[in-house]
Write a protein that holds these residues in place. Structure first.
Motif, PDB file in Angstrom:
ATOM      1  N   ARG A 193      -4.504   0.735  -2.123  1.00 13.60           N
ATOM      2  CA  ARG A 193      -5.672   1.591  -1.889  1.00 13.60           C
ATOM      3  C   ARG A 193      -6.106   2.400  -3.106  1.00 13.60           C
ATOM      4  O   ARG A 193      -7.291   2.609  -3.333  1.00 13.60           O
ATOM      5  N   ASN A 194      -5.131   2.879  -3.875  1.00 13.24           N
ATOM      6  CA  ASN A 194      -5.483   3.762  -4.999  1.00 13.24           C
ATOM      7  C   ASN A 194      -5.742   3.025  -6.311  1.00 13.24           C
ATOM      8  O   ASN A 194      -5.931   3.661  -7.348  1.00 13.24           O
ATOM      9  N   ILE A 195      -5.732   1.714  -6.262  1.00  8.68           N
ATOM     10  CA  ILE A 195      -6.055   0.947  -7.479  1.00  8.68           C
ATOM     11  C   ILE A 195      -7.541   0.604  -7.447  1.00  8.68           C
ATOM     12  O   ILE A 195      -7.979  -0.164  -6.599  1.00  8.68           O
ATOM     13  N   PRO A 196      -8.337   1.195  -8.351  1.00 12.97           N
ATOM     14  CA  PRO A 196      -9.776   0.914  -8.323  1.00 12.97           C
ATOM     15  C   PRO A 196     -10.087  -0.536  -8.665  1.00 12.97           C
ATOM     16  O   PRO A 196      -9.408  -1.157  -9.496  1.00 12.97           O
ATOM     17  N   PHE A 253      -8.158  -4.501  -1.097  1.00 12.09           N
ATOM     18  CA  PHE A 253      -7.455  -3.411  -1.788  1.00 12.09           C
ATOM     19  C   PHE A 253      -7.587  -2.102  -1.003  1.00 12.09           C
ATOM     20  O   PHE A 253      -6.617  -1.389  -0.804  1.00 12.09           O
ATOM     21  N   LEU A 254      -8.806  -1.799  -0.550  1.00 12.02           N
ATOM     22  CA  LEU A 254      -9.028  -0.531   0.148  1.00 12.02           C
ATOM     23  C   LEU A 254      -8.262  -0.448   1.464  1.00 12.02           C
ATOM     24  O   LEU A 254      -7.870   0.632   1.896  1.00 12.02           O
ATOM     25  N   ASN A 255      -8.059  -1.600   2.093  1.00 11.46           N
ATOM     26  CA  ASN A 255      -7.404  -1.601   3.409  1.00 11.46           C
ATOM     27  C   ASN A 255      -5.888  -1.729   3.328  1.00 11.46           C
ATOM     28  O   ASN A 255      -5.226  -1.799   4.353  1.00 11.46           O
ATOM     29  N   ASP A 256      -5.359  -1.799   2.129  1.00 12.66           N
ATOM     30  CA  ASP A 256      -3.914  -1.981   1.972  1.00 12.66           C
ATOM     31  C   ASP A 256      -3.309  -0.671   1.463  1.00 12.66           C
ATOM     32  O   ASP A 256      -3.720  -0.154   0.418  1.00 12.66           O
TER      33      ASP A 256
END
Ligand code: AMP
Ligand code: GLY
Length: 423
Positions: free
Chosen positions: A89-92, A82-85
């Motif tokens: 990225r903004n979805i916790p 998630f963080l690298n996409d």
């Protein structure tokens, strides 16, 4: 808010049940879910390790928060994905990043972490096929029983405890040389046997602040009196009666605090649940394992005791202001009894119609291995459903669960009738 829960067990149904009570919740999606979550959420039939499919759901369903139930996707790096996409990225994501998930993904990593931060645990050494002979020699220095742990994830089967030295040596060889647990046993941790009573402590952290959630004790063996094969868990009780204030204070200072601080010192970002498996040896807590998620069936007794809006709590984790939250706990005891398919944890049949669970009164029914088929609810797993009840003590709570279980039936249904026998 739109929330996506990954997983399909009793743990995920409990989380879905709790989240669905939040006024802040707009839409709840569970992937893949079960017949229990289907009633309160939208189930989507994908695998929890299919990251591209998860991405599609996160975007098409406008997901604002992801809660990861099981360990596999965490160890495989779902949070990092998630963080690298750029689109995700903004979805916790609630659940640690891959590096910290090693606390569960590698027993050796967890042991080294505990050594580094002076967290009490069993003495140990680890071995690979290249130093098998040293492994034999180390076993000879220990007293029985011998505890051998496959380093990696082995679906809860990677810990073997043996009484006989020659059996232990043969087991070590089978794990290292014959790859008994595949790559998971390429490294084996051998540790000192700890004699005592087990309990689990659950911590929720946003990486800085943390909250200690209610304690729980689960019953892992299939048979009464803690006999027979290990299962995922046959029942649980929360709180654990012997975890009094003095003992909990000790756990807090010696285990919980150094764990959260150790994660920070080691630069291991962690937003999520830490499940600490402990053994009480004399008056001392010793860590036997870390899991990077909630337990199942522990969730079925821990989460119902939390009075807060659970979505608010998880949002505080996501936004790193957990310190501002006051967790309110129901002082009653919660117990759960797991109904399983006959034969489990070995081979069992599926597709059995489950009847009577709608007649349950004054208990909560959390589905695990269930699904809808032609308008009926049928079994799809070994662990089928967990019946949770409250009481002033565990005996009163258990009585309610057992009374309600009388109303439920499916072919070859099995359950333990002695949950709490050792308390
Ligand atoms: P784990 O997968 O690490 O939780 O281990 C499975 C089970 O093995 C635990 O729940 C304990 O009952 C038992 N166990 C693990 N390590 C030890 C130990 N060092 N001494 C005694 N029992 C252990
Ligand atoms: N009930 C044990 C576990 O969830 O690992």
């Amino acid at each position: 808010m739109n929330v996506l829960i990954l997983g399909s067990g009793g743990r995920e149904h409990t989380m879905a049940w709790k989240l669905s009570q939040s006024p802040k919740l707009k839409k709840l999606v569970v992937a893949p879910g079960n017949a229990g979550t289907a009633n309160i959420a939208k189930n989507m039939p994908i695998g929890v390790n299919d990251f591209e499919a998860i991405k599609k759901i996160a975007l098409s369903e406008n997901i604002d928060l992801v809660v990861v139930g099981p360990e596999d996707p965490l160890v495989n790096g779902i949070h990092d994905f998630f963080l690298n996409d750029t689109e995700l990225r903004n979805i916790p994501v609630i659940g640690p990043q891959k590096a910290a998930a090693q606390l569960e993904g590698s027993k050796e990593f967890a042991k080294e972490f505990m050594m580094r931060h002076a967290i009490p645990t069993a003495a140990y050494q680890s071995f690979t096929a290249s130093n098998l002979e040293e492994g034999y020699a180390f076993l000879e220095t220990l007293k029985p029983p011998y505890v051998l742990k496959a380093d990696g994830l082995a679906a809860g089967k990677g810990v073997v405890i043996l009484e006989d030295l020659n059996d232990a040596k043969a087991e070590l060889r089978s794990m290292l040389v014959d790859a008994k647990f595949g790559g998971a046993s390429a490294t084996v941790v051998i540790e000192e046997f700890l004699d005592g009573i087990e309990l689990s402590v659950f911590v929720l952290t946003d990486g800085n602040g943390y909250k200690v959630l209610p304690t729980a004790k689960d019953y892992k063996r299939i048979g009464e009196g803690d006999k027979g094969l290990n299962t995922g868990g046959m029942g649980a009780i929360s709180p654990v009666p012997f975890a009094d204030k003095v003992f909990m204070d000790k756990i807090h200072t010696e285990v919980v605090k150094p764990t959260v601080e150790g994660l920070k010192k080691d630069n291991l970002p962690y937003k999520g649940f830490i499940f600490i498996g402990l053994i009480k040896v004399g008056d001392e807590p010793k860590v036997i394992e870390y899991n990077v998620r909630m337990g199942d069936p522990e969730t079925e007794v821990v989460i119902p005791r939390i009075k807060n809006d659970f979505l608010e709590v998880l949002q505080a984790v996501a936004h790193e202001n957990l310190d501002e939250v006051v967790i309110e706990i129901d002082q009653r005891t919660a117990t759960t009894v797991m109904l399983v398919s006959g034969g489990y944890p070995e081979a069992y049949e599926k597709g059995k119609e489950i009847k009577g669970f709608n007649e349950v009164q004054d208990s909560l029914v959390f589905h695990a291995g269930t699904q809808f088929k032609e308008g009926k609810v049928v079994t799809t797993g070994g662990r089928v459903m967990a019946i949770t009840s409250f009481g002033v003590d565990f005996r009163e709570a258990l009585e309610k669960s057992y009374q309600n279980i009388e109303k439920i039936r499916f072919d070859k249904m099995n359950y333990r009738k002695d949950i709490g026998f050792d308390l």
